[in-house]
Design a protein around this motif. Structure first.
Motif, mmCIF file in Angstrom:
data_model
loop_
_atom_site.group_PDB
_atom_site.id
_atom_site.type_symbol
_atom_site.label_atom_id
_atom_site.label_comp_id
_atom_site.label_asym_id
_atom_site.label_seq_id
_atom_site.Cartn_x
_atom_site.Cartn_y
_atom_site.Cartn_z
ATOM 1 N N GLY A 68 0.881 -1.112 -0.183
ATOM 2 C CA GLY A 68 -0.030 0.020 0.000
ATOM 3 C C GLY A 68 1.033 1.235 0.142
ATOM 4 O O GLY A 68 0.419 2.378 -0.854
ATOM 5 N N ARG A 69 2.076 1.312 0.721
ATOM 6 C CA ARG A 69 2.919 2.309 0.843
ATOM 7 C C ARG A 69 3.502 2.632 -0.422
ATOM 8 O O ARG A 69 3.869 3.896 -0.904
ATOM 9 N N ASP A 70 3.716 1.775 -1.227
ATOM 10 C CA ASP A 70 4.260 1.689 -2.664
ATOM 11 C C ASP A 70 3.312 2.663 -3.583
ATOM 12 O O ASP A 70 3.579 3.544 -4.233
ATOM 13 N N PHE A 71 2.021 2.188 -3.417
ATOM 14 C CA PHE A 71 0.978 2.930 -4.217
ATOM 15 C C PHE A 71 0.900 4.264 -3.532
ATOM 16 O O PHE A 71 0.673 5.305 -4.394
ATOM 17 N N ALA A 72 0.737 4.195 -2.339
ATOM 18 C CA ALA A 72 0.481 5.728 -1.695
ATOM 19 C C ALA A 72 1.579 6.659 -1.915
ATOM 20 O O ALA A 72 1.395 7.743 -2.528
ATOM 21 N N LEU A 76 0.720 9.874 -4.687
ATOM 22 C CA LEU A 76 0.777 11.406 -3.880
ATOM 23 C C LEU A 76 1.907 12.083 -4.029
ATOM 24 O O LEU A 76 2.178 13.290 -3.359
ATOM 25 N N TYR A 77 2.942 11.670 -5.099
ATOM 26 C CA TYR A 77 3.865 12.420 -5.640
ATOM 27 C C TYR A 77 4.954 12.553 -4.456
ATOM 28 O O TYR A 77 5.671 13.548 -4.312
ATOM 29 N N ILE A 78 5.127 11.741 -3.680
ATOM 30 C CA ILE A 78 6.227 11.759 -2.423
ATOM 31 C C ILE A 78 7.403 10.414 -2.460
ATOM 32 O O ILE A 78 7.956 10.249 -1.647
ATOM 33 N N VAL A 90 7.924 1.009 -9.262
ATOM 34 C CA VAL A 90 7.532 2.258 -9.114
ATOM 35 C C VAL A 90 8.597 3.281 -8.453
ATOM 36 O O VAL A 90 8.489 4.517 -8.476
ATOM 37 N N GLY A 91 9.820 2.766 -8.262
ATOM 38 C CA GLY A 91 10.916 3.644 -7.953
ATOM 39 C C GLY A 91 11.164 4.842 -8.781
ATOM 40 O O GLY A 91 11.816 5.860 -8.338
ATOM 41 N N HIS A 92 10.993 4.773 -10.196
ATOM 42 C CA HIS A 92 11.212 5.712 -11.044
ATOM 43 C C HIS A 92 10.312 6.940 -10.795
ATOM 44 O O HIS A 92 10.681 8.026 -11.413
ATOM 45 N N PHE A 93 9.108 6.731 -9.952
ATOM 46 C CA PHE A 93 8.415 7.721 -10.008
ATOM 47 C C PHE A 93 9.094 8.746 -8.797
ATOM 48 O O PHE A 93 8.546 10.118 -8.563
#
Length: 146
Positions: A68-72, A76-78, A90-93
């Motif tokens: 969940g924290r990966d998605f959050a 949320l762009y954090i 998701v690391g590249h975000f």
């Protein structure tokens, strides 16, 4: 080398966005924040959230081990505050998070304080930004010598 390329992208992006904001101020005397953010939303958000939805579906199917924290932190762009950078999917975000945080702060600064004051503040931020890194480096050097 890729990290250097991302930094170059940030500089170019910041330059282009600042140019757009300055041009808008020259033409109308202000920045239309609502229009600015609406353009940002429709430029990036559809593809971003479709990708995130696909990752979510893959996680539900057991194909990806995301939490969940990966998605959050992505949504949320954090992601740039995520310890360790997050999983590969998701690391590249982190770079998108940095960019979106800039887009949140810079136009608001120009809107409320104007170009000249925002520029002065930016110079101080640029000068001060390396200080925490220097402090940590000095602390690490001292602890290594003990």
């Amino acid at each position: 080398m890729a990290y250097f390329g991302v930094k170059i992208f940030f500089v170019i992006s910041g330059y282009l966005i600042t140019g757009i904001l300055v041009k808008e101020i020259s033409a109308s005397g202000t920045v239309d924040l609502r229009r600015f953010y609406w353009r940002r939303i429709w430029l990036l958000m559809p593809a971003f959230y479709v990708y995130l939805f696909v990752l979510f579906a893959m996680t539900l199917l057991g194909l990806l081990p995301l939490r969940g924290r990966d998605f959050a932190s992505s949504a949320l762009y954090i992601m740039n505050y995520y310890p360790g950078g997050g999983p590969w999917s998701v690391g590249h975000f982190w770079s998108l998070a940095v960019e979106e945080q800039f887009y949140f702060v810079w136009p608001v600064s120009i809107f409320f304080f104007g170009i000249a004051q925002s520029r002065k503040a930016l110079y101080w931020i640029i000068l001060a930004a390396p200080l925490p890194r220097i402090k940590n480096r000095l602390r690490d050097d001292v602890s290594d010598s003990l």
